[in-house]
Design a protein around this motif. Sequence first.
Motif, PDB file in Angstrom:
ATOM      1  N   GLY A   8     -44.676 -30.978  38.645  1.00 36.53           N
ATOM      2  CA  GLY A   8     -44.482 -30.240  37.442  1.00 36.53           C
ATOM      3  C   GLY A   8     -45.113 -30.419  36.295  1.00 36.53           C
ATOM      4  O   GLY A   8     -45.937 -31.515  36.448  1.00 36.53           O
ATOM      5  N   GLY A   9     -44.743 -30.055  35.011  1.00 36.33           N
ATOM      6  CA  GLY A   9     -45.268 -30.377  33.780  1.00 36.33           C
ATOM      7  C   GLY A   9     -46.475 -29.751  33.762  1.00 36.33           C
ATOM      8  O   GLY A   9     -47.150 -28.797  34.394  1.00 36.33           O
ATOM      9  N   GLY A  10     -47.322 -30.143  32.520  1.00 32.60           N
ATOM     10  CA  GLY A  10     -48.709 -29.425  32.166  1.00 32.60           C
ATOM     11  C   GLY A  10     -48.514 -28.917  30.738  1.00 32.60           C
ATOM     12  O   GLY A  10     -47.862 -29.394  29.962  1.00 32.60           O
ATOM     13  N   LEU A  11     -49.459 -28.028  30.353  1.00 33.96           N
ATOM     14  CA  LEU A  11     -49.672 -27.523  29.256  1.00 33.96           C
ATOM     15  C   LEU A  11     -48.828 -26.108  29.090  1.00 33.96           C
ATOM     16  O   LEU A  11     -49.004 -25.513  30.145  1.00 33.96           O
ATOM     17  CB  LEU A  11     -51.070 -27.239  28.814  1.00 33.96           C
ATOM     18  N   VAL A  12     -48.035 -25.778  27.942  1.00 36.15           N
ATOM     19  CA  VAL A  12     -47.612 -24.649  27.816  1.00 36.15           C
ATOM     20  C   VAL A  12     -47.372 -24.212  26.253  1.00 36.15           C
ATOM     21  O   VAL A  12     -47.337 -25.168  25.452  1.00 36.15           O
ATOM     22  CB  VAL A  12     -46.100 -24.665  28.309  1.00 36.15           C
ATOM     23  N   GLN A  13     -47.317 -23.140  26.038  1.00 38.45           N
ATOM     24  CA  GLN A  13     -47.473 -22.565  24.568  1.00 38.45           C
ATOM     25  C   GLN A  13     -45.996 -22.653  24.120  1.00 38.45           C
ATOM     26  O   GLN A  13     -44.944 -22.498  25.048  1.00 38.45           O
ATOM     27  CB  GLN A  13     -47.929 -21.068  24.612  1.00 38.45           C
ATOM     28  N   PRO A  14     -45.812 -22.705  22.846  1.00 42.20           N
ATOM     29  CA  PRO A  14     -44.307 -22.734  22.261  1.00 42.20           C
ATOM     30  C   PRO A  14     -43.622 -21.544  22.683  1.00 42.20           C
ATOM     31  O   PRO A  14     -44.151 -20.440  22.691  1.00 42.20           O
ATOM     32  CB  PRO A  14     -44.808 -22.663  20.912  1.00 42.20           C
ATOM     33  N   GLY A  15     -42.301 -21.700  23.050  1.00 40.14           N
ATOM     34  CA  GLY A  15     -41.499 -20.399  23.409  1.00 40.14           C
ATOM     35  C   GLY A  15     -41.476 -20.446  25.008  1.00 40.14           C
ATOM     36  O   GLY A  15     -40.844 -19.580  25.673  1.00 40.14           O
ATOM     37  N   GLY A  16     -42.530 -21.123  25.532  1.00 35.40           N
ATOM     38  CA  GLY A  16     -42.475 -21.008  26.901  1.00 35.40           C
ATOM     39  C   GLY A  16     -41.795 -21.885  27.891  1.00 35.40           C
ATOM     40  O   GLY A  16     -40.884 -22.565  27.307  1.00 35.40           O
ATOM     41  N   SER A  17     -41.838 -21.644  29.067  1.00 33.96           N
ATOM     42  CA  SER A  17     -41.013 -22.429  30.146  1.00 33.96           C
ATOM     43  C   SER A  17     -41.639 -23.525  31.154  1.00 33.96           C
ATOM     44  O   SER A  17     -42.871 -23.023  31.321  1.00 33.96           O
ATOM     45  CB  SER A  17     -40.011 -21.565  30.955  1.00 33.96           C
ATOM     46  N   LEU A  18     -41.062 -24.421  31.407  1.00 38.60           N
ATOM     47  CA  LEU A  18     -41.660 -25.181  32.632  1.00 38.60           C
ATOM     48  C   LEU A  18     -40.520 -25.823  33.562  1.00 38.60           C
ATOM     49  O   LEU A  18     -39.406 -25.947  32.916  1.00 38.60           O
ATOM     50  CB  LEU A  18     -42.422 -26.415  31.932  1.00 38.60           C
ATOM     51  N   SER A  19     -40.932 -26.229  34.584  1.00 35.50           N
ATOM     52  CA  SER A  19     -39.943 -26.625  35.651  1.00 35.50           C
ATOM     53  C   SER A  19     -40.501 -28.099  36.094  1.00 35.50           C
ATOM     54  O   SER A  19     -41.686 -27.907  36.552  1.00 35.50           O
ATOM     55  CB  SER A  19     -39.359 -25.928  36.773  1.00 35.50           C
ATOM     56  N   LEU A  20     -39.622 -29.200  36.313  1.00 38.36           N
ATOM     57  CA  LEU A  20     -39.801 -30.441  36.611  1.00 38.36           C
ATOM     58  C   LEU A  20     -39.082 -30.504  37.848  1.00 38.36           C
ATOM     59  O   LEU A  20     -37.910 -30.346  37.879  1.00 38.36           O
ATOM     60  CB  LEU A  20     -39.778 -31.677  35.281  1.00 38.36           C
ATOM     61  N   SER A  21     -39.509 -31.237  38.771  1.00 34.64           N
ATOM     62  CA  SER A  21     -38.785 -31.754  39.884  1.00 34.64           C
ATOM     63  C   SER A  21     -39.183 -33.208  40.302  1.00 34.64           C
ATOM     64  O   SER A  21     -40.275 -33.541  39.898  1.00 34.64           O
ATOM     65  CB  SER A  21     -39.043 -30.838  41.217  1.00 34.64           C
ATOM     66  N   CYS A  22     -38.145 -33.924  40.822  1.00 35.01           N
ATOM     67  CA  CYS A  22     -38.214 -35.328  41.171  1.00 35.01           C
ATOM     68  C   CYS A  22     -37.534 -35.591  42.617  1.00 35.01           C
ATOM     69  O   CYS A  22     -36.261 -35.392  42.714  1.00 35.01           O
ATOM     70  CB  CYS A  22     -37.633 -35.989  40.163  1.00 35.01           C
ATOM     71  N   ALA A  23     -38.483 -35.921  43.723  1.00 36.69           N
ATOM     72  CA  ALA A  23     -37.519 -36.223  44.888  1.00 36.69           C
ATOM     73  C   ALA A  23     -38.105 -37.736  45.158  1.00 36.69           C
ATOM     74  O   ALA A  23     -38.790 -38.462  44.994  1.00 36.69           O
ATOM     75  CB  ALA A  23     -38.597 -35.521  45.979  1.00 36.69           C
ATOM     76  N   ALA A  24     -36.507 -38.192  45.691  1.00 39.12           N
ATOM     77  CA  ALA A  24     -36.486 -39.591  46.051  1.00 39.12           C
ATOM     78  C   ALA A  24     -36.619 -39.616  47.331  1.00 39.12           C
ATOM     79  O   ALA A  24     -35.845 -38.819  48.344  1.00 39.12           O
ATOM     80  CB  ALA A  24     -35.211 -39.946  45.687  1.00 39.12           C
ATOM     81  N   SER A  25     -36.997 -40.811  47.879  1.00 38.71           N
ATOM     82  CA  SER A  25     -37.133 -41.187  49.274  1.00 38.71           C
ATOM     83  C   SER A  25     -37.199 -42.664  49.731  1.00 38.71           C
ATOM     84  O   SER A  25     -37.289 -43.494  48.530  1.00 38.71           O
ATOM     85  CB  SER A  25     -38.611 -40.646  49.808  1.00 38.71           C
ATOM     86  N   ASP A  72     -30.636 -30.916  44.140  1.00 40.59           N
ATOM     87  CA  ASP A  72     -30.375 -30.525  45.590  1.00 40.59           C
ATOM     88  C   ASP A  72     -30.026 -31.690  46.349  1.00 40.59           C
ATOM     89  O   ASP A  72     -30.972 -32.555  46.787  1.00 40.59           O
ATOM     90  CB  ASP A  72     -31.548 -29.656  46.193  1.00 40.59           C
ATOM     91  N   SER A  73     -28.623 -32.102  46.516  1.00 39.16           N
ATOM     92  CA  SER A  73     -28.328 -33.436  47.134  1.00 39.16           C
ATOM     93  C   SER A  73     -29.055 -33.585  48.572  1.00 39.16           C
ATOM     94  O   SER A  73     -29.337 -34.778  48.895  1.00 39.16           O
ATOM     95  CB  SER A  73     -26.760 -33.448  47.338  1.00 39.16           C
ATOM     96  N   ALA A  74     -29.149 -32.631  49.331  1.00 38.82           N
ATOM     97  CA  ALA A  74     -29.499 -32.629  50.549  1.00 38.82           C
ATOM     98  C   ALA A  74     -30.775 -33.078  50.686  1.00 38.82           C
ATOM     99  O   ALA A  74     -31.133 -33.756  51.835  1.00 38.82           O
ATOM    100  CB  ALA A  74     -29.394 -31.309  51.451  1.00 38.82           C
ATOM    101  N   LYS A  75     -32.023 -32.685  49.575  1.00 33.89           N
ATOM    102  CA  LYS A  75     -33.292 -33.142  49.489  1.00 33.89           C
ATOM    103  C   LYS A  75     -33.287 -34.397  48.722  1.00 33.89           C
ATOM    104  O   LYS A  75     -34.625 -34.721  48.468  1.00 33.89           O
ATOM    105  CB  LYS A  75     -33.988 -31.880  49.063  1.00 33.89           C
ATOM    106  N   ASN A  76     -32.219 -34.896  47.928  1.00 35.06           N
ATOM    107  CA  ASN A  76     -32.401 -35.978  47.208  1.00 35.06           C
ATOM    108  C   ASN A  76     -33.349 -35.608  45.935  1.00 35.06           C
ATOM    109  O   ASN A  76     -34.325 -36.486  45.798  1.00 35.06           O
ATOM    110  CB  ASN A  76     -32.685 -37.195  47.646  1.00 35.06           C
ATOM    111  N   THR A  77     -33.165 -34.477  45.493  1.00 42.06           N
ATOM    112  CA  THR A  77     -34.171 -33.921  44.400  1.00 42.06           C
ATOM    113  C   THR A  77     -33.364 -33.507  43.203  1.00 42.06           C
ATOM    114  O   THR A  77     -32.326 -33.004  43.328  1.00 42.06           O
ATOM    115  CB  THR A  77     -35.016 -32.711  44.950  1.00 42.06           C
ATOM    116  N   VAL A  78     -33.888 -33.842  41.906  1.00 42.72           N
ATOM    117  CA  VAL A  78     -33.534 -33.308  40.788  1.00 42.72           C
ATOM    118  C   VAL A  78     -34.351 -32.566  40.235  1.00 42.72           C
ATOM    119  O   VAL A  78     -35.721 -32.863  40.153  1.00 42.72           O
ATOM    120  CB  VAL A  78     -32.859 -34.637  40.034  1.00 42.72           C
ATOM    121  N   TYR A  79     -34.051 -31.627  39.304  1.00 45.24           N
ATOM    122  CA  TYR A  79     -35.000 -30.577  38.671  1.00 45.24           C
ATOM    123  C   TYR A  79     -34.305 -30.483  37.241  1.00 45.24           C
ATOM    124  O   TYR A  79     -33.215 -30.948  36.888  1.00 45.24           O
ATOM    125  CB  TYR A  79     -34.606 -29.152  39.373  1.00 45.24           C
TER     126      TYR A  79
END
Length: 116
Positions: A8-25, A72-79
């Motif tokens: 996730g991440g990147g460039l967005v205009q003010p007022g916009g939205s972004l989503s990040l995810s992080c998976a642990a293994s 998502d605990s089953a996927k060990n992922t945080v958003y």
Amino acid sequence: QVQLVESGGGLVQPGGSLSLSCAASGSSFVVKTMGWYRQAPGNQRELVARLTNTGGTNYADSVKGRFTISRDSAKNTVYLQMNSLTPEDTAVYYCNFDLFFRGSFWGQGTQVTVSS
């Protein structure tokens, strides 16, 4: 060894939205807390949002009402869902997993830039 991979991440205009995810293994682990931190140039790394293993949440005052942390605990992922972004949210965002008996682990960081 535990590895965290962010996306996730990147460039967005003010007022916009972004989503990040992080998976642990890695080998067997039990999560105590999982969270997101950010570091802007010239600033110290700061907590953005954190989720405990019992479901409790902490948010920085500056993001309350705009950002939402989930897992998502089953996927060990945080958003991290980020809405109503402002230029002040520009930073490198890092995920963190604090594990029982294993210590703390960090993602590689992902750049979020809010600019018109």
